[in-house]
Design a protein around this motif. Sequence first.
Motif: not given
Length: 258
Positions: A183-185, A88-93, A250-258
Amino acid sequence: MRPDDAPSLPPPLRRVKLSDQIAEDLCRRIARDRMAPGQRLPNERALMRHYGCAKGTIREALKSLEVQGLVTMQSGPNGGAEIRPISIDAAAQQLRRFLHFRELDFAQVYAVRRGLEVALGTSVVGRLSEADLQRLDANIAACDAAAALGQRSAGRALELAFHDLLCDASDNALLAFMCRFLNSLLRDLVEFHGGSLTEHEAFGAHNLDSHRQLVAAFRAEDADAVGRVMHAHMCCAEHYMRRLDAAFRKDLLSSGTA
């Protein structure tokens, strides 16, 4: 004929690399043969014979499939390209990369989320086991504890995890994926720029109260109540997001938790 009157020529055709052609053919093979996670593609030597090309070309094709998340490369004498499920994480990215180059705001997100979360909640009515309901109760207790300790970020993550638990119970893979993605966004990419401590606490209290009402409706297997509470919950959450001046990083490419 004058040069200006000459017919226009079509753009030149892009030459597709052999490795890309092979990667695409292997994708079709995986789909056609209904290959399951854990199965392996033929080894490099067999693929070189089949496609009549060099080892480097085959490795480039397999690397492309690995980057896409379709295979993982196993080393050793019996190694090779092993089929793996796309996470799911890969598809969401991939979706985040698409959205990175577009304007995204909370009005758009909640216009979609309101409908999806109501559909998700009503779809799991009658499907939640006692163990599922206990996990929802445990999540609410953890949110309550985080609020008592003033752990705002942890509390927000737990509040969204409540909705992920509903995704776990859904038998609609597409609906669950879309809800998890939103939810991840909201979990990873939101920053709050305003609002008093009182307003932040009120937001958390609203989420806790809504989740308790939802669990009660799930236990009663009352789909109408679930839909009504979930819709009000989503509308109120959007309201608080606006009051707290929330914005996506601004950086939606980030996959880390803020």
